[in-house]
Design an enzyme around this catalytic site. Structure first.
Site, PDB file in Angstrom:
ATOM      1  N   LYS A  66       7.347   6.677   1.687  1.00 55.36           N
ATOM      2  CA  LYS A  66       6.049   6.695   1.003  1.00 55.36           C
ATOM      3  C   LYS A  66       5.285   7.926   1.467  1.00 55.36           C
ATOM      4  CE  LYS A  66       1.482   4.400   0.996  1.00 55.36           C
ATOM      5  NZ  LYS A  66       0.687   3.197   1.342  1.00 55.36           N
TER       6      LYS A  66
ATOM      7  N   ASP B 200      -5.022   8.527   0.746  1.00 58.04           N
ATOM      8  CA  ASP B 200      -5.207   7.263   0.019  1.00 58.04           C
ATOM      9  C   ASP B 200      -6.667   6.851   0.062  1.00 58.04           C
ATOM     10  OD1 ASP B 200      -5.020   4.816  -1.186  1.00 58.04           O
ATOM     11  OD2 ASP B 200      -3.947   3.821   0.463  1.00 58.04           O
TER      12      ASP B 200
ATOM     13  N   LYS C 249     -11.567   2.438  -1.228  1.00 57.53           N
ATOM     14  CA  LYS C 249     -11.679   1.905   0.131  1.00 57.53           C
ATOM     15  C   LYS C 249     -13.092   2.116   0.650  1.00 57.53           C
ATOM     16  CE  LYS C 249      -6.927   2.758   1.712  1.00 57.53           C
ATOM     17  NZ  LYS C 249      -6.567   1.355   1.968  1.00 57.53           N
TER      18      LYS C 249
ATOM     19  N   ASP D 221      -1.211   8.470   5.472  1.00 56.30           N
ATOM     20  CA  ASP D 221      -0.528   7.517   4.594  1.00 56.30           C
ATOM     21  C   ASP D 221       0.775   8.111   4.041  1.00 56.30           C
ATOM     22  OD1 ASP D 221      -0.480   4.934   3.644  1.00 56.30           O
ATOM     23  OD2 ASP D 221      -1.622   5.377   1.828  1.00 56.30           O
TER      24      ASP D 221
ATOM     25  N   GLU E 171      -0.994   1.092  -3.799  1.00 56.73           N
ATOM     26  CA  GLU E 171      -0.321   2.184  -4.494  1.00 56.73           C
ATOM     27  C   GLU E 171       1.032   2.552  -3.908  1.00 56.73           C
ATOM     28  OE1 GLU E 171      -2.328   2.627  -2.055  1.00 56.73           O
ATOM     29  OE2 GLU E 171      -1.249   4.131  -0.899  1.00 56.73           O
TER      30      GLU E 171
ATOM     31  N   ARG F  15       3.531   0.783  -2.911  1.00 57.46           N
ATOM     32  CA  ARG F  15       4.660   0.052  -3.510  1.00 57.46           C
ATOM     33  C   ARG F  15       4.997   0.611  -4.889  1.00 57.46           C
ATOM     34  NH1 ARG F  15       1.370  -5.493  -2.966  1.00 57.46           N
ATOM     35  NH2 ARG F  15       0.609  -4.334  -1.160  1.00 57.46           N
TER      36      ARG F  15
HETATM   37  N1  BES Z   1      -2.140   2.761   2.995  1.00 53.72           N
HETATM   38  C1  BES Z   1      -2.631   1.446   2.893  1.00 53.72           C
HETATM   39  C2  BES Z   1      -2.181   0.549   4.035  1.00 53.72           C
HETATM   40  C3  BES Z   1      -2.711   0.891   5.404  1.00 53.72           C
HETATM   41  C4  BES Z   1      -3.859   0.281   5.869  1.00 53.72           C
HETATM   42  C5  BES Z   1      -2.020   1.734   6.219  1.00 53.72           C
HETATM   43  C6  BES Z   1      -4.314   0.575   7.143  1.00 53.72           C
HETATM   44  C7  BES Z   1      -2.471   2.023   7.484  1.00 53.72           C
HETATM   45  C8  BES Z   1      -3.620   1.435   7.947  1.00 53.72           C
HETATM   46  C9  BES Z   1      -2.160   0.798   1.595  1.00 53.72           C
HETATM   47  O1  BES Z   1      -2.010   1.657   0.527  1.00 53.72           O
HETATM   48  C10 BES Z   1      -3.192  -0.210   1.207  1.00 53.72           C
HETATM   49  O2  BES Z   1      -4.257   0.189   0.890  1.00 53.72           O
HETATM   50  N2  BES Z   1      -2.818  -1.477   1.267  1.00 53.72           N
HETATM   51  C11 BES Z   1      -3.698  -2.537   0.946  1.00 53.72           C
HETATM   52  C12 BES Z   1      -2.970  -3.493   0.042  1.00 53.72           C
HETATM   53  C13 BES Z   1      -3.868  -4.499  -0.615  1.00 53.72           C
HETATM   54  C14 BES Z   1      -4.743  -3.814  -1.636  1.00 53.72           C
HETATM   55  C15 BES Z   1      -3.002  -5.538  -1.279  1.00 53.72           C
HETATM   56  C16 BES Z   1      -4.094  -3.224   2.238  1.00 53.72           C
HETATM   57  O3  BES Z   1      -3.256  -3.351   3.147  1.00 53.72           O
HETATM   58  O4  BES Z   1      -5.254  -3.599   2.361  1.00 53.72           O
HETATM   59 ZN    ZN Z   2      -1.606   3.602   0.982  1.00 51.33          ZN
HETATM   60 MN    MN Z   3      -3.799   1.929  -0.566  1.00 54.14          MN
END
Ligand code: BES
Ligand code: ZN
Ligand code: MN
Length: 510
Positions: A272, A277, A284, A295, A356, A358
């Site tokens: 990935k 992000d 966010k 990310d 995103e 996935r």
């Molecule tokens: N890149 C993030 C996940 C992440 C969070 C990595 C904190 C490192 C530290 C990912 O793209 C994301 O935003 N995931 C969401 C998924 C949710 C929307 C289902 C998450 O984990 O909150």
């Molecule tokens: Zn992400």
């Molecule tokens: Mn994300």
């Protein structure tokens, strides 16, 4: 950091590092030093709480007549438990203990404890590896740091029996360190400098090592139908990219099917690579958003692992595929509610544009699987905050459809100190990703089992290929210094993948 190996003659200047086992049992070098200094080592031990535990250090004032700048005792723990990792961590902690004190050179004495499986030369190389790994620094953007605030330590001489053997073994480890450092650099670069195109250019530099590197742009990906990946990047001013790297080591089996009909395709790594992000339209919160520059840690690890494999001329056939996008909110950005058709033909209802990673992996995995028919696929991704809640910063979450692959990854991770913990998959979790209007949705819409449902989503894009997903959200970045990893980008995954390949996928028979 320049590391050399020499015969075990104690140095006459600079710093001198000797080991001490648990319960203050002196190594031969420590004993000799104690004798030469008329008891300085024993007196220092008596006056301190240093016990010789692994990762403990004790700096001792060097007597004037010794000519030494400093003496450092480094704990090795129980003699019978000394292994590669213990030596790496001893090297790393020794580096950290000395780097701030202004001495330019250090000598480290290494000998093998009684009954050790590894030779003194092996242990010396591992200690040197730890020294090197800890010496990493990302300081290219600091223009005002005073020279006296930078680490002064520039050279390390590792003293051991059979230094030639140690040097030969270290040669390979140094190439692995090159891969780790490359990943750390990529993860540390700011997102205005490192975006899909520049990250792809960085990957392209592996060409020098004999890696075949292809870069696909939006036009090519559109033709392939990679709309899940493209949807994520469509709100960004930066063009999305897909980088394909291939390393064919000498003597590696490269045919798709062997004589016995067994799969002999490449091992494949998929990463990935979200270079930033923001969450997209599902934006966010602002606090801490700068962290989302890393990310792309999964892509960084895949690129670094390819560099390590090529650098040490691995006898394996390995492929790396990384999906590179920037996830931005914009007039052209993907909306919650959009439905996209992935390269696999499966449709996805986007319910949250912040899920995103996935989407990027869905197309990257499918592309990798259909093009290379790999014997296995491992994806690495900073995929979910939920895995950090579950496992913290100690282990990555591992999901797999194949027990043999999972246990091999577990074993390799343990050996290099990049640990993983296996998490469950199953039909009940899979069902949570069903959509009312498309083949699936990109979030479950519930708070529970967040990493697992993300993994279930990915599993829909790997078919029967033996596959493992490593959720490295807690591992790509370190908030504090560790023995062989200074805080910042860790390079997590490079050593793990390198070890997995070395132990299981290099000989022709397997
Ligand atoms: N890149 C993030 C996940 C992440 C969070 C990595 C904190 C490192 C530290 C990912 O793209 C994301 O935003 N995931 C969401 C998924 C949710 C929307 C289902 C998450 O984990 O909150
Ligand atoms: Zn992400
Ligand atoms: Mn994300």
């Amino acid at each position: 950091m320049k590391v050399t190996f020499a015969k075990s003659t104690p140095p006459r200047r600079g710093a001198y590092v000797v080991g001490v086992y648990a319960e203050r049992k002196l190594t031969p070098a420590a004993r000799a030093l104690d004798r030469a200094t008329r008891g300085v080592v024993m007196r220092a031990l008596a006056a301190s709480r240093f016990k010789g535990k692994a990762r403990q250090t004790l700096q001792v004032l060097a007597p004037a007549r010794s000519g030494l700048g400093a003496i450092l005792l480094v704990g090795l723990g129980e003699a019978k438990k000394v292994d590669a990792l213990v030596m790496q961590e001893a090297g790393g902690t020794a580096y950290a203990a000395l780097s701030g004190n202004g001495i330019g050179s250090v000598a480290v004495a290494v000998d093998a404890p009684e009954g050790s499986k590894l030779t003194a030369a092996d242990l010396a190389a591992e200690l040197a590896f730890g020294f090197k790994l800890r010496s990493y620094r990302f300081d290219k953007y600091r223009t005002k740091e005073k020279p006296e605030d930078k680490p002064a330590l520039k050279t390390a001489a590792i003293l051991c029996a059979e230094p030639d053997k140690a040097r030969a073994r270290y040669g390979r480890l140094e190439r692995i360190a090159d891969g780790v450092f490359f990943t750390r650099d990529l993860v540390s670069e700011p997102p205005n400098v490192l975006y899909p195109e520049t990250l792809a250019e960085a990957a392209r530099t592996l060409t020098k090592l004999g890696v075949k590197v292809e870069v696909l742009g939006v036009k090519e990906m559109r033709k392939l139908g990679m709309n899940a990946l493209l949807g994520v990047g469509q709100g960004s001013a930066k063009e999305s990219k897909l980088v394909v790297m291939e390393w064919k080591g000498a003597g590696a089996a490269t045919k798709t099917k062997g004589k016995d009909g067994k799969e002999t395709g490449p091992v494949a790594f998929v990463g990935k690579g979200v270079t930033f992000d923001t969450g997209g339209i599902s934006l966010k919160p602002g606090a801490g958003m700068e962290e989302m520059k890393w990310d792309m840690g999964g892509a960084g690890a895949v690129i670094g692992a390819m560099k390590a494999l090529a650098g040490r001329k691995s006898k394996a056939h390995a492929v790396g595929v990384v999906g590179l996008v920037e996830n931005m909110p914009d007039g052209n950005a993907q909306r919650p509610g959009d439905i996209v058709k992935s390269m696999s033909g499966q449709t996805i209802e986007i319910q949250n544009t912040d899920a995103e990673g996935r989407l990027v992996l869905a197309d990257a995995l499918w592309y990798c699987k259909t093009r290379f028919k790999p014997k296995l696929m491992i994806d690495l991704a900073t995929l979910t905050g939920a895995i950090v809640v579950a496992l913290g910063h100690e282990m990555a979450g591992m999901y797999s459809n194949n027990d043999e692959l999972a246990s091999r990854i577990f074993e390799a991770g343990g050996k290099v100190g990049e640990r993983v913990w296996r998490m469950p998959l199953g039909p009940a979790y899979d069902k949570m990703m069903d959509s009312d209007i498309a083949d699936m949705k990109n979030i479950s819409g519930r708070r529970d089992a967040g990493s697992t449902t993300a993994a279930q989503f990915l599993q829909r894009f790997v078919d029967k290929t033996p596959w493992a997903h490593l959720d490295i959200a807690g591992m790509a970045w370190a908030g504090k210094d560790m023995a062989t990893v200074p805080k910042g980008g860790t390079g997590y995954g490079v050593r793990l993948l390198d070890r997995l390949v070395a132990d299981f996928y290099e000989s022709l028979s397997r």
